[in-house]
Design an enzyme around this catalytic site. Structure first.
Site, short mmCIF file in Angstrom:
data_model
loop_
_atom_site.label_atom_id
_atom_site.label_comp_id
_atom_site.label_asym_id
_atom_site.label_seq_id
_atom_site.Cartn_x
_atom_site.Cartn_y
_atom_site.Cartn_z
N ASP A 33 6.01 4.43 -8.82
CA ASP A 33 5.40 4.73 -7.52
C ASP A 33 3.89 4.43 -7.57
O ASP A 33 3.47 3.55 -8.31
CB ASP A 33 5.68 6.19 -7.14
CG ASP A 33 5.92 6.35 -5.66
OD1 ASP A 33 4.97 6.23 -4.88
OD2 ASP A 33 7.08 6.60 -5.27
N HIS B 281 1.50 8.95 -2.40
CA HIS B 281 2.96 8.83 -2.28
C HIS B 281 3.67 9.26 -3.56
O HIS B 281 4.65 10.03 -3.53
CB HIS B 281 3.31 7.39 -1.93
CG HIS B 281 4.73 7.16 -1.53
ND1 HIS B 281 5.74 6.97 -2.44
CD2 HIS B 281 5.31 7.07 -0.30
CE1 HIS B 281 6.88 6.77 -1.80
NE2 HIS B 281 6.65 6.82 -0.50
N SER C 30 11.98 7.33 1.15
CA SER C 30 11.25 7.58 -0.09
C SER C 30 11.23 9.05 -0.44
O SER C 30 11.06 9.41 -1.60
CB SER C 30 9.80 7.10 0.04
OG SER C 30 9.72 5.71 0.05
#
Length: 302
Positions: A29, A61, A246
C-alpha cells in the site's frame, strides 16, 4: 469498525480467544505510520518507492487499511473516549511494503519488487496473508497484466493467501481490476456500495467492481462492508473515515487472520474452499453474482 464487526459476526471468534496473534499479514500500500494502535507489531517496513527506512505514509491509505486488519483500538480507548475502534484481528503482525506514492499511484516494477521480497522473506516473517488494495484496469498492457498475475499466483502456490480488492469501477460487468481477476486469489467487493455515503466521498453508488472476468470466472467471490469505514489515520494517533473496496478487502484479510490462528495447517486453497462453503448470506440471497458475505462465526467454527 464496531459496526463492521457486528455485520460480519465476530463475537464468537473473540469469545473463543481468537485475535490474529502470531499471524503475519503483509500489506502492499502507501506505507504506515507508528500509530499507537499498532504497538510493536509492525515487523517490517519496506519502501519500494523512495527507498526510505523510517515508517511513513504520505497518503494515509496504507495506515487506514492496516488499522482495519490489525488496529488494537488503543487510541480510541485512551485518547478519545470513543467506542473501541479496533480492527478485525487486533493482535496480528504487520509487514508493510510501500508500493504506492503520495497520490496513491504506483508502477508495476515496484509492485513486482514487493512481491519478490515477500517470496524471499516468507519464511523469516512467517507471512500467511497478503492484502492488496492495489489494482490496474484490464486495459493495461498485456505484459504488465501477465507479470502481476503470475506473481500473485506464485505467492499463492508458496502458501500465502492473497486477498485483493475488486476495484471501484462498478457497477458494470468485467470491471474487476488486476490482480483481482486471478483464478487463484480471493477478490473482495463492497457489500454496502449501494448506500448514499459513497457519493459524499468521491465514489458513485454501486462503485464496487463486478465480474464475471473475461474468462467467465465469478469475481469478486466475497463481499464485506467497505463504505464509511473508520480506521487509523496518519495524523498522530487519529482516525479517519474512508470508503471503497480497498476497505472491504482488509476486513476479509483480518477475518482470515483469525481463521489461520485457529487452523494454521490449512493451505490457501483449503481456506478458500472454507470461505466458499461458509459465506452467508449467499450471493443469490443478496441479489449479487458472488459467493456471498464474509461470516466470521461460520468461518472459524469447527
Amino acid at each position: 469498525m464496531n459496526r463492521v464487526r457486528k455485520i460480519i459476526h465476530t463475537d464468537y471468534a473473540y469469545k473463543t480467544g481468537l485475535s490474529g496473534k502470531n499471524v503475519t499479514v503483509a500489506i502492499m500500500d502507501t506505507g504506515i505510520v507508528p500509530h499507537v494502535d499498532f504497538g510493536n507489531r509492525i515487523r517490517y517496513f519496506g519502501d519500494f518507492c523512495e527507498g526510505k527506512t523510517g515508517l511513513y505514509d504520505d497518503n494515509g491509505h496504507g495506515t487506514h487499511v492496516s488499522g482495519i486488519v490489525a488496529g488494537s483500538g488503543e487510541a480510541s480507548r485512551k485518547e478519545y473516549g470513543m467506542p473501541v475502534c479496533h480492527g478485525i484481528a487486533p493482535q496480528a503482525d504487520i509487514v508493510m511494503l510501500k508500493v504506492l506514492d503520495a497520490k496513491g499511484n504506483g508502477n508495476t516494477r515496484d509492485v513486482l519488487a514487493g512481491m519478490e521480497w515477500i517470496a524471499k522473506n516468507q519464511q523469516e516473517y512467517q507471512i500467511r496473508l497478503l492484502n492488496i488494495s492495489v489494482g490496474m484496469l484490464p486495459s493495461a498492457g498485456e505484459r504488465e497484466q501477465q507479470e502481476l498475475l503470475s506473481a500473485v499466483d506464485d505467492l499463492w502456490d508458496r502458501g500465502i493467501m492473497v486477498v485483493a480488492a475488486a476495484g471501484n469501477n462498478g457497477p458494470k460487468e468485467n470491471s474487476v481490476t488486476i490482480p483481482g481477476i486471478s483464478r487463484k486469489i480471493v477478490t473482495i467487493g463492497s457489500s454496502d456500495d449501494g448506500k448514499s455515503e459513497p457519493g459524499k466521498r468521491g465514489l458513485k453508488t454501486g462503485y464496487s467492481s463486478n465480474g464475471p472476468t473475461a474468462c467467465c470466472i465469478v469475481k469478486p467471490e466475497i463481499l464485506a462492508p467497505g463504505t464509511a469505514i473508520k480506521s487509523c489515520g496518519r495524523e498522530k494517533n487519529g482516525y479517519r473515515v474512508k470508503s471503497g473496496t480497498s476497505m472491504a478487502a482488509p476486513v476479509v484479510t483480518g477475518a482470515l487472520a483469525l481463521a489461520f490462528q485457529k487452523y494454521p495447517y490449512l493451505s490457501p486453497a483449503e481456506m478458500k474452499l472454507r470461505l466458499y462453503e461458509r459465506a452467508y448470506p449467499r450471493g443469490e440471497q443478496l441479489g449479487r453474482k458472488c459467493w456471498g458475505m464474509i461470516h466470521v462465526d461460520h468461518l472459524v467454527r469447527g
